[in-house]
Each structure stands twice: as structure tokens, then as C-alpha cells.
Write a protein that holds these residues in place. Structure first.
Motif, PDB file in Angstrom:
ATOM      1  N   THR A 170      13.032   4.688   4.206  1.00  0.00           N
ATOM      2  CA  THR A 170      13.164   4.729   5.662  1.00  0.00           C
ATOM      3  C   THR A 170      12.461   3.546   6.312  1.00  0.00           C
ATOM      4  O   THR A 170      12.055   3.606   7.456  1.00  0.00           O
ATOM      5  N   ALA A 171      12.348   2.476   5.509  1.00  0.00           N
ATOM      6  CA  ALA A 171      11.508   1.365   5.970  1.00  0.00           C
ATOM      7  C   ALA A 171      11.922   0.825   7.331  1.00  0.00           C
ATOM      8  O   ALA A 171      11.099   0.633   8.216  1.00  0.00           O
ATOM      9  N   VAL A 172      13.193   0.586   7.479  1.00  0.00           N
ATOM     10  CA  VAL A 172      13.612  -0.127   8.689  1.00  0.00           C
ATOM     11  C   VAL A 172      13.969   0.877   9.783  1.00  0.00           C
ATOM     12  O   VAL A 172      14.863   1.690   9.636  1.00  0.00           O
ATOM     13  N   SER A 173      13.233   0.808  10.840  1.00  0.00           N
ATOM     14  CA  SER A 173      13.553   1.721  11.931  1.00  0.00           C
ATOM     15  C   SER A 173      13.683   0.945  13.228  1.00  0.00           C
ATOM     16  O   SER A 173      13.266  -0.200  13.339  1.00  0.00           O
ATOM     17  N   LEU A 174      14.257   1.591  14.193  1.00  0.00           N
ATOM     18  CA  LEU A 174      14.426   0.939  15.483  1.00  0.00           C
ATOM     19  C   LEU A 174      13.100   0.933  16.220  1.00  0.00           C
ATOM     20  O   LEU A 174      12.247   1.774  15.998  1.00  0.00           O
ATOM     21  N   ALA A 175      12.969  -0.005  17.101  1.00  0.00           N
ATOM     22  CA  ALA A 175      11.728  -0.102  17.854  1.00  0.00           C
ATOM     23  C   ALA A 175      11.538   1.146  18.708  1.00  0.00           C
ATOM     24  O   ALA A 175      12.493   1.697  19.236  1.00  0.00           O
ATOM     25  N   MET A 212       8.671   5.709   2.246  1.00  0.00           N
ATOM     26  CA  MET A 212       8.460   4.526   3.082  1.00  0.00           C
ATOM     27  C   MET A 212       9.538   3.491   2.817  1.00  0.00           C
ATOM     28  O   MET A 212      10.048   2.844   3.708  1.00  0.00           O
ATOM     29  N   ASN A 223       7.040   3.512  15.470  1.00  0.00           N
ATOM     30  CA  ASN A 223       7.259   4.908  15.871  1.00  0.00           C
ATOM     31  C   ASN A 223       6.201   5.862  15.308  1.00  0.00           C
ATOM     32  O   ASN A 223       6.413   7.072  15.272  1.00  0.00           O
ATOM     33  N   ASP A 245       7.392   3.159   8.675  1.00  0.00           N
ATOM     34  CA  ASP A 245       8.045   2.614   9.855  1.00  0.00           C
ATOM     35  C   ASP A 245       7.836   1.093   9.955  1.00  0.00           C
ATOM     36  O   ASP A 245       7.380   0.563  10.968  1.00  0.00           O
ATOM     37  N   ALA A 246       8.148   0.409   8.864  1.00  0.00           N
ATOM     38  CA  ALA A 246       7.914  -1.026   8.827  1.00  0.00           C
ATOM     39  C   ALA A 246       8.888  -1.772   9.739  1.00  0.00           C
ATOM     40  O   ALA A 246       9.979  -1.299  10.017  1.00  0.00           O
ATOM     41  N   ARG A 293       5.582   9.532  -1.408  1.00  0.00           N
ATOM     42  CA  ARG A 293       5.309   8.946  -0.089  1.00  0.00           C
ATOM     43  C   ARG A 293       5.747   7.491  -0.034  1.00  0.00           C
ATOM     44  O   ARG A 293       6.290   7.027   0.958  1.00  0.00           O
ATOM     45  N   SER A 295       5.879  -1.498  18.956  1.00  0.00           N
ATOM     46  CA  SER A 295       7.239  -1.004  18.750  1.00  0.00           C
ATOM     47  C   SER A 295       7.362  -0.018  17.599  1.00  0.00           C
ATOM     48  O   SER A 295       8.446   0.463  17.305  1.00  0.00           O
TER      49      SER A 295
END
Lengths: 422, 491
Positions: free
Chosen positions: B256-261, B253, A89, A275-276, B249, A87
Motif C-alpha cells: 500500500t506504499a503509494v497513496s494519495l496526498a 507497507m 495520511n 503511506d510513503a 507489517r 500530505s
């Protein structure tokens, strides 16, 4: 070689950037522990033997010994701590086996590396993925007579026949446990089970045992039995991603060492990834905790400590971050000290804070030819200051120092330095 | 005062041929002046002929170390080395005296050379010379070792890069491997080496990608890769920019750590297969038992064992053997009685006239219970709780196989079969009727026989064990055959 990737081809530099970046969370980079081998007989290239070589160091202080890459970072698994989970990105890429072979040889001939450490995301199935890894190793060994070091990831759940084939080409095999407890795996790596991982490790151990038996049982010295992963197997556990405590981690490690003849357990501080997954707080990697676990691991394997003893110096199952675990143990067991440097048996010398295995050997050797005095200590060990409260020599008694209340403070760095250590 | 002039610094052969006659003639270290060619001579020098008074033998280890240490750039080395060797002639254990100042000095010098050598093996960077793909590949490197170690380092490169031509140039000398021959030549210069190599871009890309910006540790890097080597390492030019960008960097991170699947991922993803279900009511065959056992978490033993070990053998066997639990090897292979106790059992069965292929062999407890001890797992007896919990599986096996005779091997097996803990001795030698119609024969576990230290005793016990197995066979033959299989149970 006909090969069709399932995505548009990226230039090699771009793929390398993606697939090396994807591999860097695997701490292992060792190229040691395998048999002596060189290219004199094959007239090709490559040699191994004895201690490994770190050909470079990254600014993270870690050794670069092998070309550590993934064959692909596509993955059908969704392990939440992993940058390559389904999942995520992150950009995806895939090498074909010939490209990996080319990179390995190009790097090797320029003396950048000791060999290849190849892993992969799981594509299609465990067996298919394992076959791809084996194919790269086979090409290197058979088509290119490559005698350098090869470390292959064994894909947990791959069939025993494939594990056996991987062992023919690889120096080392590794299967990562990743999380030390079953509960951790269940919540963070839903497709993995510790049973599958252990079974894969058991398969490697059976291969190692059988190869050892075959070597012992051969009638002619010259008859060479097929070799099987001469540098053995290893694993990695991630530290700080789940709620497992140091005690859990060390318990898991001792169990794995005893069951599967692991050469090494690597402890990898969970490091924030791009993208954790949303449930992993982006924290700084617990590097000091990782360091203490390595020290504890060494105490288990080379210093005769049992896990229970190491935990005497711990609190609530967590190792002391301020001082090393041997010192932490010794401070709780002061009644065993001081020991006489000139009389104490090897096992006891190994328990003296500040004395490493080499220093102990030097002391044993020196004291056979005459008493070791306090002035000699500096020639035998680098950490005299640490040793002093715990030993006696003909001209040194620590007196009240061993039992003094502020002994811990002597070794613990002042609190403001803590932040530097991280 | 004797004077020796060395023309080739770092050349062990030269030093040795100078030192040997001096040692043989008994010239003490304080009477020898070691000079390098180019230094001004001493007025007191005396190079008269020497009379050999003794033969010179030295410990091999000292010769090996001297061979390395002579490469050290410290100008005092030839003379100090002479002193160590001089002392070693009359003190064979000199090298063991780690606290002796001379030995300490030697160890430090040797360590410096070995470190330099190791770093040279690591940090030489070859660049490819022109030429078509079809030619034998040629590479050349410029390297500046701290000491005069090229001679020591070259064999490593020969063994490693046998199949290609290469040269390593240093400010002191050059090593050339060409047409499978190693030769040494005069000092080189940096200009003789091409200023780039096509693969260096890939290497630098790799170096940048493998670096983890979240765990910067500059001191650790510099301890192992000191700055003095950097100017000959193509990747080192990236260290500063990588460090400069690291903090940003990591911050990115974090932000923008939490992103959608990834929406595309569902296509290639597989869902985890839950294997926890234990279909107790769906067991109709031995295969069902094996399958269901994989998910068994009835007791904590599954946590550390590799796998459950189901019983093995014929579903219509007339004799069932029940052991205690899988051992180390059984745990690895997932099959009962394949380790040392299994071998003993096989031998005993053969002597009793029984063929294992006709039996059903299982254990009272299906997971291996052990205590980790270093590189081994020490067998631990299962407790009654574990045996009783696991009895559920044994009962399923008994119900399916319906043996006429059950042979219990050891106390745990007896507990698993009867649910009680009688002593083996009280049960042995007799046949006991069990609920459900089978007959019980109690005997010891084969591993008990393996543990007996007294050979004579072991032989007696072994005969008794075989007699118990033979009794099972005789009984099976005398009982009416309730199975459709006339030979089941007999060899």
C-alpha cells in the motif's frame, strides 16, 4: 495549565503509540557525553554522567535510552521521505507539555529511561514549535527538578534567542540535515534549505563557544556560568532516500563536524514508511551501507583518516559493502604494511585493520614493558586473524600474505551470506 | 598451609581484613587456602597468629578493581585475587602488563563485573507500591544480577532516585533507600514485589511503537539484552509478538506504499518559499544587498559556508574598509570582523583615532572559504575567480556608500577593488585614485599581523598598519566633505 488542542483528545496510550511511532525514524538515542549530575543536592530525581545507558533494546537491535517522542506529528512541511509530512495520511496526535512531563517522570522513576528526546512536527511556525519544546524542558527542570537527560530538537529557522534558551535546559540539541546535498533537500524537502539548517547549527555552536569562554574566563572557581547544552549538538542524515553517494555524505559530515563542533552525525538508512510518497521506492533499508558509513565516520574522528583516504578503498564514491573501510583502504595501500607492532607509532597502529583504539592503547602500554609476541595478541585484540597479514612481531612475519592476491577473499564473507547481512 | 574462611561472599572489607595480615606476614599465595563458610575444612589448615613484617600499600587502581572483582561468583576469586595483590606488592607496574596471565585474568573478571553492573543500572524495573499521590513515592524492584553486585550498584540508584523511596531485592541481598538513608538487608524473593505497575502498559506501548519492523536485527538485540534478563523486563513479553508481526507489517507497507496526498493537509501546509531570485536591479540600499546576498549562488562557496556575510556600517561613511573574506567566527555570526582579526582591527583603529561605528567595513568575498580539518575549519584564500565573481557585490556596496577613501586590507581586497593583482608592497605608502572618485590606500590584512611569529617584526608591522589607517583618517579630514555627514569617518 489551560491548554486547548486543535483536535479531539485521544487517550494517552493512543497518542503515545502515534507519537512514538512518528519519532522512530530519528536514529539518535544517545544519553552520553553530558556532565556529571545527580539529585543528591536537589532531592528530586535524575542523574547523568559519563557513558549513557541503554535501558532496553527493541527487536530492531536499537538501543532504547530515552523516551523519544514527538510533541505532535502535525506538520506544515512536506518532506517526502518523512512519515509526518503534511500530505501523509498517518493518524495525527498532539501531546500537551504536561502530558509529556508526566510520561517522562513516570518512565524515569521506574528506571525505563535516561530521559527525554523531544522533537516535533512544525506547527504554526518554527518559533512557535521551538517554544513548545522549550516549555516541556523548562517544566521538567524548573518545576520538577528533573536532573535526567534532555535532548531537544532545534527547529531549523527558529530564532537565535530560542536556541539560546533551549541550550539552558537541554543536554543535547540536534538539527537534522536529513539529506546531505542541497539538491537532495530541494527535491525532497522543499520547505527546508541547508542554509537555514547550517545557520541554526551555527547558533548552537556560538552558544557552546560562549559558554566555554565564560567558564574559562570566570574569576572564581565556584561561580557557575550558565551551562549550554553540555552534551553538544548532533545531526542526522538519511542514507538511501536520494541519489547522494557515500562520498557526498562523508563530505557533508566532515564539513559539519569542522564547522559546528558536532558530537555525532547519525546515519539513518532510509526505511520504508507507511503511506510513503509515490516517488520513493519501497526498498529494504540499506543497513549495511549505514553500518559502513558509521565505520568511516569513526575512521575520520578517532583514527586520523581523511575522507580522501577512506575513498581510496571505495568505488565510484561508494564504500565497499563487503569489507570494512579500514581494511578496504589497507588493501589498496599494502606498501605501508606490515608494520612492527613493537615499534610502529600510534598513528600507524591505528591504521592496522583489526586494531581498535582500545587495542592500540593496550599494545602501547604492554610494549613499554617488553616485546609483544604473537601469542600475546589475543589478549590485546579480539580480531587476531584480521591483524596477522598486516603486522610483524619478533616471532611472526606475514611473508607473502600481505601482498597475496586473495587477501580480500580471506575477509569477504562468501556471497550467499550477503543476503543474511541485510 | 593457612586457611581463611569467608562468611560473606562478595564482601570486600572481609576479604581485605583477611588478606592484609597474610600479606604483611609475607605468606605466599600457594600457602593460603581460601574457603567459603559451609565448605568442609581442610585438615592441613593452620590459622596461627601472623607476624607483620611489612606495611601494605597497593596502587589505588588495583584496590578499586579488587573491590569490584571480589563480587564475582567464581569461587576461585578470593584466592586468585590474593595472588595478584601479592605480586603487585613487588611489582608496582603489574597492572600495565596486559599480556601477563594474572593481569589478563583480572581484566576479564573486572570486565564481567562492570558489564553486569552496567546491565543492572539499565535493567532494574521499579514498580510502585500503593499509597496516595501525596505520600513520598515508594518503589520496589526484583533483580537477579549475575554476580553479587548489589553493593556496587546501590550508589547509582541513590544518586539517581534521591527524592523517592526505593528497594531493590536480589537473591543475595536487598538494598533499601528510605528517608534519605541507604541500608542493606537479607536476600529477597520475587513475591515481595507487586506483580504489575500501572505505567507498564504505557511503557510496553512505547516499546512496540518505537520498534521499526523494517529493520529486524534479533542478534544485535540479544547481544546487548541477553535472554537471561528478559523475565524481569515487562517489555520483553512483547518481543515475540512484535517479531511475529514484523514481516507482515513490512509487506503491507510495500503493497500500500503509494497513496494519495492527504486532502486535509492543504489547510495547514505552507508552500516552500523559493529564495533563489537575486533581484539585481532592485538594490537601492544596503539592506537590499543583505537580503539579496542570502540567495547568492554565483560561485560554489555558498555550499559549505553557513551564511553570506554582508558589509556593516554607515551608508554615508567616508572611509570604507575592505577585507578578504569572513573567517570562522564571522561565518557563524554573519557579521564582518568579529573574530580574532576583527579584535586586532578594532585595537588598531582605536590607536589610529578611528571609530569603527563611523566606517563601512566589508569583505571582497562574502562567503567563508575553508578546508575542514577535524574539528576545525582552516581558512583558505579565495582564488581570483571567486574574488572577481563576488566583485559584483562589492561594486554595489561602493556605489551605495560612495566613500572618499577605500582601505584595502590584504591582497584579495586589492583584487576585489581594482580587478587586478598588484602586490601590496608596490601599492603601499601611496594614495591611488580609483575610478568613480574614491582614493585607495593599500595595507595588509590584520590576520597577517596575527600570523607573524617574530614578536619584534610583528610590532613593526603593527605600527605600519596603524600608520596606514591614520593616513586614511588624515586624508578624509583634508578632503572636501562630499557627504551630508560632517563627522563621518572621525572619532
Amino acid at each position: 495549565m489551560a491548554y486547548i488542542g486543535f483536535m479531539s483528545e485521544k487517550p494517552i496510550l493512543e497518542k503515545l503509540a502515534v507519537l512514538a511511532d512518528a519519532a522512530k525514524y530519528d536514529a539518535s538515542c544517545a544519553s552520553s557525553g553530558t556532565i556529571k549530575r545527580d539529585s543528591t543536592g536537589t532531592k528530586g530525581i535524575g542523574s547523568t554522567g559519563g557513558m549513557g545507558i541503554c535501558h532496553s533494546y527493541a527487536p530492531d537491535g536499537r538501543c532504547i535510552s530515552l523516551l523519544k517522542i514527538l510533541l505532535t506529528n502535525f506538520c506544515i512541511y512536506d518532506c517526502r521521505f518523512c512519515i509526518n509530512r503534511a500530505s501523509s495520511n498517518v493518524p495525527r496526535a498532539r501531546f500537551n507539555p504536561a502530558e509529556v512531563v508526566r510520561l517522562t517522570l513516570d518512565f524515569y522513576k521506574r528506571n525505563y529511561i535516561e530521559g527525554l528526546f523531544l522533537s516535533s512536527g512544525i506547527i504554526r511556525s518554527e518559533d512557535y514549535t521551538m517554544e513548545q519544546l522549550i516549555e516541556v524542558a523548562r517544566l521538567l527542570r524548573e518545576e520538577h527538578r528533573f536532573q535526567g537527560y534532555i535532548h531537544l530538537k532545534t527547529i531549523a529557522g527558529a530564532s537565535p534567542e530560542l536556541i539560546a534558551r533551549a541550550g539552558l535546559y537541554a543536554d543535547r540539541l540536534s538539527t537534522n540535515v536529513e539529506l546531505p546535498t542541497e539538491e537532495g533537500l530541494k527535491s525532497f524537502a522543499p520547505e527546508k534549505t541547508s542554509a537555514t539548517i547550517r545557520k541554526t547549527m551555527a547558533g548552537v555552536r556560538v552558544g557552546l563557544d560562549d559558554a566555554a569562554d565564560a567558564r574559562k574566563g570566570r574569576l572564581l572557581r565556584k561561580a557557575k556560568p550558565p551551562r549550554f547544552a553540555p552534551a553538544g549538538q548532533s545531526t542526522q542524515m538519511i542514507v538511501g532516500a536520494d541519489s547522494a553517494r557515500d562520498n557526498d555524505i562523508l563530505q557533508s559530515a566532515t564539513s559539519l563536524y569542522s564547522g559546528y563542533r558536532l558530537r555525532r552525525v547519525y546515519y539513518s538508512a532510509y526505511s520504508p514508511i507507511p503511506d510513503a510518497s509515490s516517488d520513493l521506492p519501497p526498498v529494504r533499508p540499506p543497513l549495511m551501507r549505514e553500518h559502513r558509513l558509521y565505520q568511516a565516520d569513526w575512521l575520520l574522528r578517532f583514527y586520523g583518516f581523511a575522507r580522501e583516504e577512506i575513498m581510496i578503498g571505495a568505488q565510484d564514491g561508494m564504500l565497499d559493502l563487503t569489507i570494512d573501510p579500514k581494511l578496504a583502504w589497507a588493501l589498496q595501500r599494502r606498501e605501508s604494511f606490515p608494520v612492527d607492532i613493537n615499534r610502529a607509532p600510534r598513528e600507524m597502529l591505528l591504521r592496522v585493520p583489526g586494531l581498535g583504539t582500545k587495542a592500540v592503547e593496550r599494545i602501547l602500554s604492554a610494549r613499554r614493558l617488553g616485546a609483544v609476541r604473537i601469542g600475546d595478541l589475543a589478549k590485546l585484540t579480539a580480531s587476531v586473524k584480521k591483524v596477522l597479514p598486516f603486522v610483524t612481531t619478533p616471532d611472526w612475519r606475514p611473508g607473502g600474505l600481505t601482498d597475496s592476491a586473495n587477501l580480500r577473499a580471506r575477509f569477504a564473507p562468501p556471497p550467499e551470506q550477503m543476503s543474511l547481512a541485510f | 598451609m593457612r586457611e581463611v574462611t569467608l562468611h560473606n561472599p562478595g564482601d570486600f572489607t572481609e576479604w581485605r581484613s583477611a588478606a592484609r595480615p597474610l600479606l604483611a606476614a609475607g605468606v605466599p599465595p600457594q600457602e593460603v587456602l581460601w574457603r567459603h563458610a559451609g565448605e568442609s575444612g581442610s585438615l592441613f589448615a593452620d590459622s596461627a597468629n601472623l607476624d607483620p613484617k611489612r606495611t601494605i600499600t597497593l596502587p589505588r587502581e588495583l584496590v578499586t578493581i579488587a573491590d569490584r572483582v571480589i563480587c564475582h561468583r567464581d569461587p576461585a576469586v578470593p584466592s586468585r585475587l590474593y595472588r595478584v595483590v601479592w605480586r603487585a606488592l613487588d611489582d608496582r607496574r603489574l597492572l600495565e602488563r596486559r599480556t601477563d596471565p594474572d593481569v589478563d585474568w583480572l581484566a576479564k573478571m573486572d570486565k564481567a563485573i562492570r558489564r553486569d553492573l552496567h546491565k543492572m543500572h539499565a535493567f532494574v524495573r521499579f514498580r510502585r507500591l500503593g499509597g496516595s499521590e501525596a505520600d513520598r513515592e515508594s518503589y520496589v524492584a526484583w533483580f537477579e544480577p549475575e554476580h553479587r553486585i548489589l553493593r556496587l550498584a546501590a550508589p547509582f540508584f541513590r544518586k539517581r532516585f534521591y527524592g523517592m523511596d526505593w528497594a531493590i531485592l536480589t537473591p543475595d541481598a536487598r538494598a533499601i533507600w528510605q528517608s534519605e538513608e541507604l541500608s542493606f538487608g537479607p536476600a529477597g524473593t520475587r513475591d515481595e514485589v507487586p506483580d504489575r505497575d500501572i505505567v507498564e502498559d504505557q511503557w510496553r506501548t512505547y516499546y512496540g511503537a518505537i520498534f521499526n519492523p523494517a529493520r529486524v536485527k534479533i542478534a544485535a538485540m540479544r547481544a546487548e539484552m541477553p535472554k537471561k534478563y528478559w523475565h524481569n523486563l515487562p517489555e520483553a513479553q512483547d518481543i515475540a509478538p512484535l517479531l511475529a508481526g514484523a514481516a507482515a507489517r513490512v509487506d503491507k507497507m510495500r503493497e500500500t506504499a503509494v497513496s494519495l496526498a492527504n486532502p486535509r493537509s492543504d489547510k495547514w501546509r505552507v508552500r516552500g518559499v523559493a529564495q533563489d531570485a537575486e533581484p539585481g536591479d532592485a538594490i537601492r540600499s544596503l539592506e537590499d544587498i543583505s537580503a539579496a546576498l542570502k540567495g547568492c549562488t554565483r560561485c560554489p562557496l555558498h555550499c559549505h559556508a553557513t551564511q553570506p556575510v554582508p558589509g556593516e556600517g554607515r551608508a554615508d561613511a567616508r572611509i570604507m574598509l575592505v577585507g578578504e573574506q569572513p573567517g570562522d567566527r564571522e561565518d557563524l555570526e554573519g557579521r564582518p570582523f568579529v573574530g580574532p582579526a576583527g579584535q586586532l582591527l578594532d585595537e588598531a583603529l582605536a590607536e589610529a583615532g578611528l571609530d569603527r561605528a563611523t566606517l563601512y567595513v566589508t569583505n571582497a568575498v562574502k562567503h567563508f572559504k575553508f578546508e575542514p580539518r577535524g574539528k576545525r575549519r582552516l581558512h583558505q584564500n579565495p582564488n581570483t575567480g571567486e574574488i572577481d565573481i563576488c566583485r559584483w557585490w562589492l561594486d554595489q556596496e561602493r556605489a551605495l556608500v560612495q566613500p572618499d577613501i577605500i582601505v584595502s586590507l590584504g591582497g584579495s581586497a586589492l583584487r576585489g577593488i581594482t580587478g587586478k593583482s598588484p602586490s601590496i608592497s608596490s601599492m603601499r605608502g601611496k594614495v591611488h585614485a580609483l575610478e568613480g572618485g574614491a582614493q585607495l590606500i593599500a595595507t595588509v590584512h590584520p590576520s597577517y599581523l596575527l600570523r607573524l611569529p617574530d614578536q619584534e617584526r610583528a610590532a613593526i608591522e603593527r605600527r605600519a598598519f596603524i600608520a596606514d589607517l591614520a593616513r586614511a583618517k588624515a586624508m578624509a579630514e583634508s578632503l572636501p566633505n562630499t557627504h551630508g555627514n560632517p563627522n563621518a569617518g572621525f572619532a
